[in-house]
Scaffold this motif. Structure first.
Motif, short mmCIF file in Angstrom:
data_model
loop_
_atom_site.label_atom_id
_atom_site.label_comp_id
_atom_site.label_asym_id
_atom_site.label_seq_id
_atom_site.Cartn_x
_atom_site.Cartn_y
_atom_site.Cartn_z
N PRO A 508 33.36 0.52 -16.79
CA PRO A 508 33.14 -0.01 -15.43
C PRO A 508 32.25 -1.24 -15.41
CG PRO A 508 33.02 2.39 -15.42
CD PRO A 508 33.10 1.98 -16.87
N ALA A 509 31.20 -1.25 -16.25
CA ALA A 509 30.32 -2.43 -16.28
C ALA A 509 31.06 -3.65 -16.80
CB ALA A 509 29.09 -2.14 -17.14
N GLN A 510 31.87 -3.46 -17.85
CA GLN A 510 32.69 -4.57 -18.36
C GLN A 510 33.64 -5.08 -17.28
OE1 GLN A 510 34.10 -2.62 -22.15
NE2 GLN A 510 34.30 -4.76 -22.77
N ARG A 511 34.28 -4.13 -16.59
CA ARG A 511 35.25 -4.50 -15.57
C ARG A 511 34.59 -5.35 -14.49
NH1 ARG A 511 39.80 -5.69 -15.43
NH2 ARG A 511 40.43 -3.77 -16.50
N ASP A 512 33.38 -4.95 -14.04
CA ASP A 512 32.71 -5.72 -12.99
C ASP A 512 32.38 -7.13 -13.47
OD1 ASP A 512 32.87 -3.60 -11.29
OD2 ASP A 512 30.84 -2.87 -11.68
N GLU A 513 31.84 -7.22 -14.68
CA GLU A 513 31.49 -8.54 -15.24
C GLU A 513 32.74 -9.40 -15.41
OE1 GLU A 513 28.60 -9.78 -15.87
OE2 GLU A 513 27.15 -8.22 -16.34
N HIS A 514 33.80 -8.82 -15.95
CA HIS A 514 35.05 -9.54 -16.21
C HIS A 514 35.67 -10.05 -14.92
CE1 HIS A 514 39.42 -9.89 -16.91
NE2 HIS A 514 39.12 -10.19 -18.16
N GLN A 535 34.90 -33.96 -14.74
CA GLN A 535 34.54 -33.52 -16.09
C GLN A 535 33.70 -32.24 -16.06
OE1 GLN A 535 33.27 -36.57 -18.80
NE2 GLN A 535 31.71 -35.25 -19.65
N ALA A 536 32.73 -32.16 -15.15
CA ALA A 536 31.88 -30.97 -15.07
C ALA A 536 32.71 -29.75 -14.70
CB ALA A 536 30.76 -31.19 -14.05
N GLN A 537 33.73 -29.94 -13.86
CA GLN A 537 34.59 -28.81 -13.50
C GLN A 537 35.44 -28.36 -14.69
OE1 GLN A 537 36.37 -30.96 -10.16
NE2 GLN A 537 35.52 -29.43 -8.75
N PHE A 538 35.92 -29.33 -15.47
CA PHE A 538 36.64 -28.97 -16.69
C PHE A 538 35.78 -28.07 -17.57
CE2 PHE A 538 39.44 -33.06 -16.97
CZ PHE A 538 40.22 -32.56 -15.94
N ILE A 539 34.55 -28.51 -17.76
CA ILE A 539 33.66 -27.77 -18.66
C ILE A 539 33.39 -26.38 -18.11
CG2 ILE A 539 31.34 -27.75 -19.66
CD1 ILE A 539 31.48 -30.82 -19.64
N ARG A 540 33.18 -26.28 -16.81
CA ARG A 540 32.92 -24.96 -16.24
C ARG A 540 34.13 -24.04 -16.41
NH1 ARG A 540 29.85 -21.74 -13.61
NH2 ARG A 540 30.60 -20.40 -11.94
N LEU A 541 35.34 -24.57 -16.21
CA LEU A 541 36.53 -23.75 -16.42
C LEU A 541 36.59 -23.24 -17.85
CD1 LEU A 541 39.26 -22.66 -15.41
CD2 LEU A 541 40.27 -24.86 -16.04
N MET A 542 36.29 -24.12 -18.78
CA MET A 542 36.28 -23.75 -20.19
C MET A 542 35.28 -22.62 -20.46
SD MET A 542 35.16 -26.26 -23.29
CE MET A 542 33.51 -26.44 -22.65
N VAL A 543 34.09 -22.76 -19.87
CA VAL A 543 33.04 -21.77 -20.09
C VAL A 543 33.44 -20.42 -19.50
CG1 VAL A 543 30.66 -21.16 -19.50
CG2 VAL A 543 31.21 -23.48 -20.21
N LEU A 544 33.98 -20.44 -18.30
CA LEU A 544 34.34 -19.19 -17.64
C LEU A 544 35.41 -18.43 -18.42
CD1 LEU A 544 34.41 -20.41 -13.92
CD2 LEU A 544 32.70 -18.94 -14.98
N LEU A 545 36.43 -19.14 -18.91
CA LEU A 545 37.50 -18.48 -19.66
C LEU A 545 36.96 -17.87 -20.95
CD1 LEU A 545 40.32 -21.12 -19.19
CD2 LEU A 545 40.34 -18.80 -18.31
N THR A 546 36.13 -18.62 -21.66
CA THR A 546 35.58 -18.11 -22.91
C THR A 546 34.67 -16.92 -22.66
OG1 THR A 546 35.70 -20.34 -23.78
CG2 THR A 546 34.40 -18.77 -25.03
N THR A 547 33.88 -16.99 -21.57
CA THR A 547 33.00 -15.88 -21.25
C THR A 547 33.79 -14.62 -20.94
OG1 THR A 547 31.39 -17.45 -20.36
CG2 THR A 547 31.10 -15.14 -19.76
N GLN A 548 34.92 -14.76 -20.25
CA GLN A 548 35.77 -13.59 -19.98
C GLN A 548 36.25 -12.95 -21.27
OE1 GLN A 548 39.11 -14.28 -17.30
NE2 GLN A 548 38.13 -12.98 -15.77
N ARG A 549 36.59 -13.76 -22.23
CA ARG A 549 37.05 -13.21 -23.51
C ARG A 549 35.92 -12.47 -24.23
NH1 ARG A 549 38.88 -16.83 -27.44
NH2 ARG A 549 39.92 -15.03 -28.36
N GLY A 828 25.63 -13.98 -18.83
CA GLY A 828 26.66 -13.47 -17.95
C GLY A 828 26.03 -12.97 -16.66
N ALA A 829 26.78 -12.17 -15.90
CA ALA A 829 26.24 -11.61 -14.66
C ALA A 829 25.15 -10.62 -14.99
CB ALA A 829 27.35 -10.95 -13.86
N ARG A 830 24.14 -10.59 -14.23
CA ARG A 830 23.02 -9.68 -14.46
C ARG A 830 22.78 -8.87 -13.19
NH1 ARG A 830 24.23 -11.20 -18.69
NH2 ARG A 830 23.01 -12.33 -20.22
#
Length: 924
Positions: A508-514, A535-549, A828-830
């Motif tokens: 459940p904790a993983q699911r909420d964070e994901h 450019q900053a939006q590109f980078i944020r998209l990149m970060v979010l996808l990698t963080t989900q993985r 990540g989310a805290r």
């Protein structure tokens, strides 16, 4: 020069809307220095590609516009001019301030436009234009009265060349450049004798080459010689034709020098220490035809042995005395060991400081040197001066990006014999294959600008790629320079391979964070659909996808800095594993217990992230200890010597049962004699990387059945990756292993559409096991720096036509900097579940993007900063220079910090006196 009889054409009146659009494109350059009448360029594009469709017309115009920009930016100038008021004449163009000879341009007509140049871009650009010819046209257009006089001047027979060539390459067939050659019979230069037997009349006084035996083998050599003798010394011929003839003569001479009979090759192989299979001997024949080859055999078919045997035969027959091998740093020792097992040609690793490497080049007069890709940037001058006759590139996907410094450096090695090795010549896009092939033969897939509109099937006109077409043309063009065999074709006795998908439920904790990240990702995708992302939006998209993985792997990896101190001293019992919020660890324990403990087999465990492997080691260490077994690591964190020792121990130590690898071990390693099981802790983003991992053990020399376990978190981004990357696998298989003309993707292939699929709110399908992630950053122990596996830069742009590939490039770059996670924590989310995550940029930004970001203050406390600076050593050198050395962590982090500060200072600094302030219009 294009001519109506030879080039694809359409009467301009047939396409009035297309003409208007083209004129509009060229009119956008009203303020540029290169002011050629837009109508002239539009008519030229229509005459060349009027029947090819709007996508080709549009991209042809864009290619011409890029060359017009070069005329402005490179300060090209006309050095010599033709006679005044003469339509037919020769011009010379050179770059300002350079002493090189000017390029020769022949202008024979303005309406229709007929111009030729002897530069490489004109020869392979398939536009009938280049920046040098555009410079001449711009020079003429700058004088309107003179331009009108030239237009009014009739094109006489005397103004036409005695021989010319049509530069517009055919679209629907491979084509031979001789098809575009035309000869004019003239009393001063009649076509006589043997040459006349090769040609046939096309129009009054104009001849073209016949189809026949003169197109190949010795017949072609004779034809080229006859044509060279007929036109080379004459002044009034097409400059591009002269370049083509000179290039082909050099190629034929190289092939003649290289020609090795089967008997000669057999004698040379008598003292080769390994037995070659019949298909491996075929590689020698293929290489010796022209001396340049892309060997793209499936992984596990012994490309290393084949490359060594080619070098052995070249050396023993006196064709070569020096060979340079450029390989990933992690494979240098393995290459030296495999080389010595096969041949007695001496081999040495290029290692050490700058002075030590310089001495190695200086004292080595013959034999083989092994360098890594990063050294090709620093040692390029030494490599050139050493003068290798053969260069072998291993894992050549490292030069798949045209603009990277590594690719540019490698392509400056102008050697007669070139051998490129890769089991994955294409991972994402056709232009990757074109970049690799560019060093072998730049004309095979030229022009690059035409790959997209000719071979991609699009749904929305430009960005939604839904398939690839005209594959047979690509196969035929590649055939002379590329050799690929699949394992199924040549290794009937290869042991069985069993793939098992191990699905794991998210906590459940993983699911909420994901799921907390899905909404911001979807918002960025929606914005990108409306307009190109900043450019900053590109980078944020990149970060979010990698963080989900990372979250799909487990919260202990996401919150490593906080959780690891509490986990490390604990035994991995049920309570400890539960507290880690990383269910994959429990499943991994089960597999290790079954395979390593009960069956006594050795296992290679892969993850993109070192932290995931650290947690995996913790979760299995008690099982191994109880059984008297152990594990080692092969990642970017170990030195090259330690990695080499760990691989040797994995083979020789009966108690060493597990090797934990990042993708630094996913290429080149031969582990088939040690392990028979591969576990992928997460699915990579790229199916080629997945196969590279498995190919370490499922390859030639493996005698046991192979088991592959892929761990996947259900209902997560991991599960949806499988569908998203199936398009890449379809393109690869369709081009290299299939026979169809088209490959249709299961949905859109654009990156944004892929992201939409990844964040789909519906249940994820487990399906395909193929995923996609390129290689991580690789530690180069020679200089203690972490370098991007694809080069040192990632170009970021918001141009609508190329936004999608650049977003994808940044996501891939994020994956390649996995070892940079050791710099700091991924935030990540805290606190309360469902809060939006606050990911840190620093661990995921490629080195090239770091200068655009301010450093993350949470990563650099004063104590940390002092510690990093203390690891930097500055020493004077003997020649009065300076040498700076730093640990990988210090080099990476301090580089990001200082680059970010420089960017901030540059932004905040007031403009220099007399220069416009930022954001204000510059004076014209």
């Amino acid at each position: 020069m294009p001519s109506p009889s030879a080039a694809p054409s359409a009467a301009p009146t047939d396409l009035p809307e297309a003409r208007r659009e083209l004129v509009s494109m060229f009119q956008s350059r009203r303020k540029a220095r290169c002011k050629i009448p837009p109508e002239v360029l539009a008519e030229h594009i229509l005459r060349c590609y009027g029947k090819a469709g709007w996508p080709v017309l549009r991209d042809a115009a864009s290619a011409v516009l890029r060359r017009m920009t070069s005329v402005d930016s490179e300060t090209l100038r006309v050095a010599t001019r033709a006679r005044p008021r003469s339509i037919g004449g020769t011009y010379g163009v050179r770059a300002g301030g350079k002493g090189a000879r000017p390029y020769e341009i022949l202008l024979t007509s303005l309406e229709p436009l007929r111009v030729s140049c002897d530069c490489p871009d004109y020869v392979k650009g398939s536009l009938g234009l280049c920046k040098h010819s555009l410079c001449v046209l711009a020079d003429l257009a700058a004088k309107p009265r003179h331009w009108k006089q030239l237009l009014a001047s009739p094109s006489t027979a005397a103004s036409r060349p005695l021989a010319w060539w049509n530069p517009i390459r055919t679209i629907d067939r491979p084509g031979d450049w001789l098809d575009g050659v035309r000869l004019r019979s003239d009393p001063r230069a009649p076509i006589r004798g043997a040459l006349r037997a090769c040609v046939q009349p096309e129009a009054e006084g104009v001849f073209r080459f016949k189809n026949g035996s003169f197109r190949s083998g010795k017949g072609r050599e004779k034809t080229i010689t006859l044509l060279w003798d007929h036109v080379a010394k004459r002044r009034h011929i097409d400059p591009a034709l002269r370049t083509l003839l000179a290039d082909e003569k050099a190629e034929l001479e190289r092939a003649s020098t290289l020609r090795i009979s089967e008997a000669e090759a057999r004698r040379a192989l008598r003292d080769f220490k390994l037995k070659l299979y019949p298909y491996q001997r075929e590689s020698l024949k293929h290489f010796f035809r022209q001396g340049r080859l892309l060997l793209a055999d499936d992984m596990g078919l012994g490309k290393t042995v084949q490359a060594t045997s080619i070098a052995h035969v070249l050396s023993k027959t006196g064709r070569m005395s020096r060979v340079l091998l450029i390989v990933p740093a992690s494979l240098k020792s393995q290459w030296a060991a495999e080389w010595s097992r096969a041949t007695d040609i001496p081999i040495e690793l290029v290692d050490g400081s700058v002075e030590e490497r310089t001495q190695i080049y200086a004292r080595t007069s013959e034999g083989a040197l092994v360098a890594n890709y990063e050294q090709s940037l620093r040692d390029l001058d030494h490599m050139k001066s050493w003068g290798p006759e053969l260069v072998i590139l291993d894992e050549a996907q490292r030069i798949k990006n045209w603009a990277t410094q590594t690719a540019r450096a490698i392509k400056q090695l102008d050697v007669p014999y070139r051998l490129v090795l890769t089991g994955t010549p294409l991972e994402n896009r056709l232009d990757e294959l074109a970049s690799i092939m560019d060093w072998i033969d730049p004309r095979v897939l030229a022009p690059k600008w035409r790959l997209g509109p000719v071979h991609q099937i699009t749904a929305d006109g430009a960005r939604e790629v839904v398939g690839i077409r005209n594959l047979e043309v690509l196969r035929q063009r590649l055939a002379p320079r590329m050799l690929r065999r699949r394992r199924a074709e040549v290794l009937d006795d290869l042991p069985a391979r069993t793939n098992t998908l191990v699905s794991v439920e998210l906590t459940p904790a993983q699911r909420d964070e994901h799921d907390a990240l899905s909404h911001p990702i979807a918002m960025l995708v929606a914005q990108a659909r409306a307009r190109p992302l900043a450019q900053a939006q590109f980078i944020r998209l990149m970060v979010l996808l990698t963080t989900q993985r990372i979250i799909a792997n487990g919260l202990a990896q996401l919150q490593f800095a906080e959780m690891w101190p509490g986990l490390e001293p604990r035994r991995p019992d049920d309570a400890a594993l539960t507290s880690a919020c990383m269910p994959k660890l429990a499943r991994l324990r089960e597999i290790v217990e079954s395979v390593a403990i009960e069956q006594g087999r050795k296992i290679v465990i892969f993850s993109q992230w070192r932290r995931a492997l650290t947690l995996a080691h913790w979760a299995t260490a008690d099982l191994l200890d109880a059984a008297g077994q152990s594990a080692r690591f092969f990642t970017g964190k170990e030195s090259r010597k330690r990695r080499t020792q760990n691989v040797l121990d994995f083979h020789d130590d009966p108690d060493l049962h597990i090797l934990f690898c990042t993708d630094a071990g996913g290429v080149g390693l031969n582990l088939q004699r040690a392990a028979s099981c591969c576990i992928n802790f997460e699915l990579p983003w790229n199916p080629a990387v997945l196969e590279q991992r498995v190919g370490r053990i499922h390859r030639l020399g493996q005698s046991r059945p192979v088991d592959v376990y892929n761990l996947m978190s259900r209902d997560s981004i991991e599960a949806r990756i499988a569908q998203a990357v199936s398009n890449k696998q379809a393109l690869f298989s369709g081009l290299f292993d299939g026979h169809d003309q088209e490959v249709m993707f299961e949905g859109s292939a654009s990156f944004l559409s892929t992201v939409e699929a990844l964040v789909d709110a519906g249940p994820a399908s487990g399906g395909n096991q193929n995923g996609a992630d390129p290689q991580p950053a690789e530690l180069d122990p020679d200089v203690d720096m972490i370098l991007d596996a694809q080069g040192s830069e990632a170009i970021v742009t918001t141009h609508a036509d190329i936004a999608d590939p650049r977003i994808e490039q940044m996501v891939l770059a994020a994956d390649e900097t996995a070892s940079a996670e050791d710099v700091g924590t991924v935030h990540g989310a805290r606190g309360s579940h469902g809060a939006q995550a606050r990911p840190s940029l620093a661990p995921f930004v490629a080195p090239s993007l770091a200068p655009t970001l301010a450093p993350d203050p949470s990563l650099l406390s004063p104590k940390t900063l002092r510690g990093l600076i203390s690891e930097v050593r500055v020493e004077p050198t003997a020649n009065g220079g300076m040498r700076i050395e730093a640990s990988p962590e210090a080099a990476k982090t301090l580089g990001t910090l200082f680059a970010g500060l420089a960017e901030l200072l540059a932004t905040a600094s007031p403009p220099a006196k007399g220069s416009p302030a930022k954001g204000s219009p510059a004076r014209e």
